[in-house]
Design a protein around this motif. Structure first.
Motif, PDB file in Angstrom:
ATOM      1  N   ALA A  21     -41.981  10.771  34.520  1.00  0.00           N
ATOM      2  CA  ALA A  21     -40.671  10.387  35.062  1.00  0.00           C
ATOM      3  C   ALA A  21     -40.815   9.216  36.042  1.00  0.00           C
ATOM      4  O   ALA A  21     -40.028   8.274  36.014  1.00  0.00           O
ATOM      5  CB  ALA A  21     -40.021  11.577  35.754  1.00  0.00           C
ATOM      6  N   LYS A  22     -41.822   9.261  36.897  1.00  0.00           N
ATOM      7  CA  LYS A  22     -42.026   8.194  37.884  1.00  0.00           C
ATOM      8  C   LYS A  22     -42.405   6.873  37.227  1.00  0.00           C
ATOM      9  O   LYS A  22     -42.042   5.804  37.711  1.00  0.00           O
ATOM     10  CB  LYS A  22     -43.124   8.588  38.872  1.00  0.00           C
ATOM     11  N   GLN A  23     -43.161   6.948  36.127  1.00  0.00           N
ATOM     12  CA  GLN A  23     -43.668   5.737  35.484  1.00  0.00           C
ATOM     13  C   GLN A  23     -42.804   5.273  34.301  1.00  0.00           C
ATOM     14  O   GLN A  23     -43.161   4.321  33.615  1.00  0.00           O
ATOM     15  CB  GLN A  23     -45.110   5.964  35.019  1.00  0.00           C
ATOM     16  N   ASP A  29     -52.152   5.603  31.826  1.00  0.00           N
ATOM     17  CA  ASP A  29     -51.853   7.034  31.908  1.00  0.00           C
ATOM     18  C   ASP A  29     -51.041   7.489  30.698  1.00  0.00           C
ATOM     19  O   ASP A  29     -51.283   8.545  30.127  1.00  0.00           O
ATOM     20  CB  ASP A  29     -51.079   7.371  33.187  1.00  0.00           C
ATOM     21  N   HIS A  30     -50.073   6.679  30.304  1.00  0.00           N
ATOM     22  CA  HIS A  30     -49.247   6.994  29.144  1.00  0.00           C
ATOM     23  C   HIS A  30     -50.096   6.995  27.869  1.00  0.00           C
ATOM     24  O   HIS A  30     -49.959   7.876  27.014  1.00  0.00           O
ATOM     25  CB  HIS A  30     -48.112   5.979  29.037  1.00  0.00           C
ATOM     26  N   THR A  38     -46.232  -4.173  25.225  1.00  0.00           N
ATOM     27  CA  THR A  38     -47.210  -3.162  24.840  1.00  0.00           C
ATOM     28  C   THR A  38     -46.497  -1.937  24.289  1.00  0.00           C
ATOM     29  O   THR A  38     -45.316  -1.729  24.543  1.00  0.00           O
ATOM     30  CB  THR A  38     -48.068  -2.707  26.046  1.00  0.00           C
ATOM     31  N   MET A  39     -47.231  -1.110  23.578  1.00  0.00           N
ATOM     32  CA  MET A  39     -46.640   0.106  23.018  1.00  0.00           C
ATOM     33  C   MET A  39     -46.541   1.200  24.075  1.00  0.00           C
ATOM     34  O   MET A  39     -45.612   1.993  24.069  1.00  0.00           O
ATOM     35  CB  MET A  39     -47.469   0.593  21.844  1.00  0.00           C
ATOM     36  N   TYR A  40     -47.513   1.243  24.973  1.00  0.00           N
ATOM     37  CA  TYR A  40     -47.553   2.272  26.012  1.00  0.00           C
ATOM     38  C   TYR A  40     -47.227   1.645  27.363  1.00  0.00           C
ATOM     39  O   TYR A  40     -47.601   0.514  27.639  1.00  0.00           O
ATOM     40  CB  TYR A  40     -48.921   2.946  26.044  1.00  0.00           C
ATOM     41  N   GLN A  41     -46.564   2.414  28.213  1.00  0.00           N
ATOM     42  CA  GLN A  41     -46.144   1.918  29.522  1.00  0.00           C
ATOM     43  C   GLN A  41     -47.350   1.506  30.372  1.00  0.00           C
ATOM     44  O   GLN A  41     -47.336   0.488  31.037  1.00  0.00           O
ATOM     45  CB  GLN A  41     -45.327   3.001  30.243  1.00  0.00           C
TER      46      GLN A  41
END
Length: 70
Positions: free
Chosen positions: A58-60, A37-38, A31-34
């Protein structure tokens, strides 16, 4: 001759894009986003980042290649 130059320019551009994609590991992700939330952060427009968003990112592990000195 013009076609040959055009083909050479296109080949160089594709090689450069391929190199950048390899360095960023973009093609290794499904995927493009983690995560969602991202995605929300990225599509939310340009706002000042809150300390909570910095901590969440930072956590994700939202960000890929670290930049030196930043």
């Amino acid at each position: 001759m013009k076609k040959l130059v055009l083909i050479a320019v296109v080949a160089m551009l594709l090689a450069g894009c391929g190199s950048a994609a390899k360095r960023s590991e973009f093609l290794e992700h499904s995927t493009m986003y983690q995560n969602v939330d991202h995605l929300k952060y990225s599509w939310g427009g340009y706002t000042n980042t809150t300390p909570a968003e910095v901590e969440k990112s930072a956590k994700q592990n939202w960000w890929g290649v670290p930049q030196g000195g930043h």
